[in-house]
Design an enzyme around this catalytic site. Structure first.
Site, mmCIF file in Angstrom:
data_model
loop_
_atom_site.group_PDB
_atom_site.id
_atom_site.type_symbol
_atom_site.label_atom_id
_atom_site.label_comp_id
_atom_site.label_asym_id
_atom_site.label_seq_id
_atom_site.Cartn_x
_atom_site.Cartn_y
_atom_site.Cartn_z
ATOM 1 N N THR A 58 0.838 -1.209 0.000
ATOM 2 C CA THR A 58 0.000 0.000 0.000
ATOM 3 C C THR A 58 0.866 1.249 0.000
ATOM 4 O OG1 THR A 58 -1.729 -1.191 1.168
ATOM 5 C CG2 THR A 58 -1.823 1.211 1.269
ATOM 6 N N HIS A 193 4.397 -9.956 2.501
ATOM 7 C CA HIS A 193 3.511 -10.976 3.084
ATOM 8 C C HIS A 193 2.849 -11.863 2.042
ATOM 9 C CE1 HIS A 193 -0.598 -9.079 2.720
ATOM 10 N NE2 HIS A 193 0.105 -7.963 2.665
ATOM 11 N N THR A 229 13.070 5.225 10.473
ATOM 12 C CA THR A 229 14.091 4.262 10.875
ATOM 13 C C THR A 229 13.851 2.923 10.190
ATOM 14 O OG1 THR A 229 14.265 5.377 13.000
ATOM 15 C CG2 THR A 229 15.108 3.120 12.902
ATOM 16 N N CYS A 319 -17.372 -3.408 1.687
ATOM 17 C CA CYS A 319 -18.601 -3.092 2.397
ATOM 18 C C CYS A 319 -18.686 -1.580 2.534
ATOM 19 C CB CYS A 319 -18.510 -3.733 3.775
ATOM 20 S SG CYS A 319 -20.067 -4.385 4.306
HETATM 21 N N1 PLP Z 1 -1.610 -4.464 -4.383
HETATM 22 C C1 PLP Z 1 -2.128 -5.687 -4.578
HETATM 23 C C2 PLP Z 1 -2.335 -6.187 -5.977
HETATM 24 C C3 PLP Z 1 -2.459 -6.492 -3.491
HETATM 25 O O1 PLP Z 1 -2.985 -7.706 -3.693
HETATM 26 C C4 PLP Z 1 -2.233 -5.987 -2.181
HETATM 27 C C5 PLP Z 1 -2.608 -6.767 -0.987
HETATM 28 O O2 PLP Z 1 -3.435 -7.640 -1.025
HETATM 29 C C6 PLP Z 1 -1.689 -4.704 -2.029
HETATM 30 C C7 PLP Z 1 -1.379 -3.972 -3.155
HETATM 31 C C8 PLP Z 1 -1.447 -4.103 -0.684
HETATM 32 O O3 PLP Z 1 -0.267 -4.623 -0.125
HETATM 33 P P1 PLP Z 1 -0.019 -4.551 1.464
HETATM 34 O O4 PLP Z 1 -1.027 -5.464 2.080
HETATM 35 O O5 PLP Z 1 1.401 -5.030 1.632
HETATM 36 O O6 PLP Z 1 -0.174 -3.138 1.882
#
Ligand code: PLP
Length: 383
Positions: A58, A193, A229, A319
């Protein structure tokens, strides 16, 4: 998380040191961060100086979209952002914010019924006023329906007009061959993740010399565009996961695709009128993704019924004010809002086993029958 990543992170959590400090512990932490940078760069086909660590996908998407847009306002302002209509909200929402708060003029590019970008629309949007375009952002592969986008063609079209390209490759890393240099993209988002690394770590891979205006100001870390940091434990664990994801990808993609194909066959056998969404050709979709719509069902009801039987999946719908909204991805693919409400996505990763497919095969038929009964009973049935 992968056990190897847990081990690296746990070891690092027991150590002290700010990677920006000059004392011995700080220099040791700096070495950890720089080694991780080299490992991640190698895993994605980039140079170490091109890796900008962030708190996840994100943040990297926000830095790419806002940072590029703002950087491209110097001299002749370029207001247009060209973006696919099936992006993750981590791209859509900053783009909409720029439209509302910073005068951006957003041009959404449609997709076909498989979720693949309409290249002709992209080319037309670029050609209208090439000097007025700030950036193009198109994801490498879609997180809901798994469709792989024609990134090479997107980059070629944008670069013909000198426009920089961002691609969100969060879903591609570890599943598809990923080479930043060969892709020609100007910046690319990855997240730890999704590959068995820690939640809360990611990176924007940004080519050398790409101008980005920081979103976050402070100590000037990470080429001055991402202050804060360094999280040495998370970065080290991310690098372990990225190395393993790259090393194991050819074999793991085959394993995931076999699980996915088994799940698709099992679901269609139990629910013959379920519809597989996205590209039916395995080459055109993520190996770990199976996405369906189940006519006459509410996705949320199905999700809870499956969850009660130990099968965890996702609807992709958001939602708003307590009312489930159909996924913008399905709507962009031309799926009607009623049908889109019966959508479910099944994802397979390094911990998925064939027993999981068996559990899904046993649970899906009865769950659909119950969800349909509930749907028929509810006012405003989804049929
Ligand atoms: N972009 C895509 C295509 C994703 O599937 C995701 C998370 O599911 C993200 C961005 C967001 O990544 P993060 O959860 O590391 O903020």
């Amino acid at each position: 998380m992968l056990p190897e990543a847990v081990e690296a992170m746990t070891e690092e959590l027991g150590r002290v040191g700010n990677a920006s400090s000059l004392h011995t512990s700080g220099r040791r932490a700096r070495r950890v961060v720089e080694e991780a940078r080299e490992t991640i760069a190698a895993a994605v086909g980039a140079g170490p100086s091109e890796v900008i660590f962030t708190s996840g996908g994100t943040e990297a998407d926000n830095l790419a979209v806002k940072g590029l847009f703002w950087a491209r306002q110097a001299g002749r302002p370029r207001r247009r952002i060209i973006v696919s209509s099936v992006e993750h909200h981590a791209v859509i929402d900053p783009v909409e914010w720029l439209a509302k708060e910073a005068g951006a003029d957003v041009h959404w590019i449609g997709v076909d019924e498989l979720g693949r970008l309409r290249l002709r629309e992209l080319e037309a949007a670029l050609a209208e006023d090439p000097d007025g375009v700030a950036l193009v952002s198109v994801m490498w592969a879609n997180n809901e329906v798994g469709t792989v986008q024609p990134i090479a063609e997107v980059v070629a079209a944008a670069h013909r007009h000198g426009v920089p390209v961002h691609t969100d490759a969060v879903q591609a890393l570890g599943q598809l061959p990923l080479d930043f240099a060969a892709s020609g993209a100007d910046c690319l988002t990855v997240s730890a993740h999704k590959i068995g690394g820690p939640i809360g770590a990611g990176a924007l891979i940004a080519r050398r010399g790409l101008e980005l205006v920081p979103v976050q100001h402070g100590g000037g870390q990470e080429r001055g565009v991402r202050s804060g940091t360094m999280d040495a434990p998370a970065v080290r664990a991310f690098s372990v996961a990225a190395r393993l994801a790259a090393e194991r990808r050819p074999e793991s993609a085959l394993r995931l695709a076999a699980l996915r194909d088994g799940a698709v066959a099992a679901v269609l056998a139990a629910v013959p009128d379920a519809v597989l969404c996205g590209d039916p050709d395995p080459a055109g979709r993520l190996p770990g993704n199976a996405h369906f719509t189940f006519p006459g069902c509410e996705g949320d009801s199905l999700l809870y019924l499956l969850d009660a039987r130990g099968v965890e999946c996702s609807t992709g719908s958001a939602c708003q004010a307590g009312v489930p909204q159909p996924s913008h991805v399905l709507v962009a693919m031309g799926v009607g809002p009623g049908v889109a409400r019966g959508a479910l996505r099944f994802s397979f990763g390094h911990s998925s086993r064939s027993a999981d497919v068996d559990a899904l095969a046993a649970a899906i038929g009865p769950a659909v029958t119950r969800a349909r009964r509930a749907g028929l009973a509810a006012p405003g049935s989804v049929r």
